[in-house]
Design a protein around this motif. Sequence first.
Motif, mmCIF file in Angstrom:
data_model
loop_
_atom_site.group_PDB
_atom_site.id
_atom_site.type_symbol
_atom_site.label_atom_id
_atom_site.label_comp_id
_atom_site.label_asym_id
_atom_site.label_seq_id
_atom_site.Cartn_x
_atom_site.Cartn_y
_atom_site.Cartn_z
ATOM 1 N N VAL A 59 0.846 -1.211 0.000
ATOM 2 C CA VAL A 59 0.000 0.000 0.000
ATOM 3 C C VAL A 59 0.882 1.263 0.000
ATOM 4 O O VAL A 59 1.691 1.453 0.905
ATOM 5 C CB VAL A 59 -0.932 0.030 1.241
ATOM 6 C CG1 VAL A 59 -1.839 1.242 1.197
ATOM 7 C CG2 VAL A 59 -1.748 -1.255 1.338
ATOM 8 N N PRO A 60 0.728 2.139 -1.002
ATOM 9 C CA PRO A 60 1.479 3.409 -1.029
ATOM 10 C C PRO A 60 1.120 4.296 0.170
ATOM 11 O O PRO A 60 -0.006 4.228 0.664
ATOM 12 C CB PRO A 60 0.999 4.083 -2.321
ATOM 13 C CG PRO A 60 0.446 2.977 -3.156
ATOM 14 C CD PRO A 60 -0.114 1.975 -2.192
ATOM 15 N N VAL A 61 2.082 5.106 0.615
ATOM 16 C CA VAL A 61 1.837 5.892 1.828
ATOM 17 C C VAL A 61 2.055 7.396 1.633
ATOM 18 O O VAL A 61 2.814 7.819 0.767
ATOM 19 C CB VAL A 61 2.756 5.448 3.001
ATOM 20 C CG1 VAL A 61 2.596 3.970 3.298
ATOM 21 C CG2 VAL A 61 4.200 5.775 2.734
ATOM 22 N N VAL A 62 1.350 8.148 2.483
ATOM 23 C CA VAL A 62 1.715 9.538 2.747
ATOM 24 C C VAL A 62 2.104 9.521 4.211
ATOM 25 O O VAL A 62 1.309 9.095 5.049
ATOM 26 C CB VAL A 62 0.523 10.503 2.540
ATOM 27 C CG1 VAL A 62 0.869 11.888 3.063
ATOM 28 C CG2 VAL A 62 0.142 10.566 1.066
ATOM 29 N N SER A 63 3.330 9.922 4.532
ATOM 30 C CA SER A 63 3.705 9.793 5.937
ATOM 31 C C SER A 63 3.847 11.161 6.591
ATOM 32 O O SER A 63 4.348 12.125 5.986
ATOM 33 C CB SER A 63 4.964 8.954 6.102
ATOM 34 O OG SER A 63 6.064 9.714 5.784
#
Length: 454
Positions: free
Chosen positions: A363-367
């Motif tokens: 799953v791609p993330v925005v952190s």
Amino acid sequence: MEREQGVATLTHIVVLPVPMQGHINPMLQFSKRLASKGLKVTLLTTSSIIKSMKGQASSITIEPIADDTGDIETAETMEAYVDRFKVMFSRSLGDLIEKNKSYGYTTKLVVYDCILLGTLDVARQHGVGGAPFITQSCTIAAIYHHLYQGRIRIPLEEPAVSLPSLPLLRIDDMPSFISQPELYPALLRLCVDDFRNFHEVNWVFCNSFDKLEEEVVSWLSTQWPITNIGPTIPSMYLDKRLKDDKNYDLNVFKPNVDACMKWLDSKEIGTVVYVSFGSLATLGEEQMEELAWALKRSNSYFLWVVRETETKKLPINFLEETSERGMVVTWCPQLEVLAHKAVGCFMTHGGWNSTLEALSLGVPVVSMPQWSDQATNSKFLMDVWKVGIRVKVDEKGIVTREEIELCIKEVMGERGTEIKGNAMKWKKLAREALDEGGSSDKNIDDFVAKIVHT
Ligand code: UDX
């Protein structure tokens, strides 16, 4: 005698996590793995945690620690808590050893959370070996070890830190206990002291896998017997054909499973942003407001975990204004959510468990890191593993709604295709590490073979 697969033995192992969600989860999963290889495993934890358990961890035994150590959240200092924990643990360990002996089991090792200083000495006093378990990344372990060995001086004076086997780390990529040493000096001391006796043990377990942190693992293995056994994700999430115990059976918080899954089922593939900042982080009111309106502006569906203690910070009318696109819950079954096809992006604080879960489920993330190891994890998510974007903080220390909206749109939009490709690569590698004969599986097999014959 415990036996599921692998060797049946009369070897008993005690596992001792710090009684907090982010520490119990990985050590519980590791316990189950050891049990599946034929060892008898007892996880020792506080009675309040045991009371909050949902379901049963059927393959292992869970026992309360003698008396109760009090609540870690309200302890006067972390050091005092750890000291008290040590005394309680010593009593429990003696009883456990005797009890298991009467059933024919030999207690051979205590696998302890590396923050619980002094556990190795207690285990030895009872004639048992000890092996620390690191619930954070190998990179973080290496950074604290470099500090211990004097390669880092705090306060940091240079704009970036260069360390063996690691990329150049800017100050704000470093663990917050190092970049802001004035905030949590006791926690910094604890993190650095962890490693004091690692050279005396036969295994230093880490919840990571070799391919993920190749260079730093190779450097660490010149220092300690580092043994990666992760990611500690139950295999059913990595391979839908498998069935085993779910992760949330020892949740301190109660997940709202049915409502979350039903809501996700009603959404198209990759259209939902899942937002969670783990079990500890708290956002300031202004930051919470920026995040809330950013989610609305993103025009994506969102599932947002706002822990009960945080709900009062939600802006007035937010729930009403976003009820068509958003769902806010106080806790969710995170692994099931991340494994759901509707989820296209994970907005995370970058806790190590969440980081590994995002990578392992592709799953791609925005952190949006908050403290502790999260800035370093975020640096790796963005620049090394290339599975997401880290938000930028403005000069007032706030991440604005415009910035969050931009990052979400980027990950959910065109740029997301490339990021998703990288995420899927890590998912495959994580699965390979855990599959039979994979690096982590082999490390566990080697450990079991050795401990059984000692
Ligand atoms: C803390 C630190 O923040 C983290 O950096 C450190 O590495 C471990 O201890 P926490 O902040 O709770 O943990 O974050 P994280 O490590 O991500 O662990 C959260 C766990 O709770 C994950 O396993 C996640 O799956 C689970 N979770 C979270 C749920 O099951 N449901 C939720 O709604 C949110």
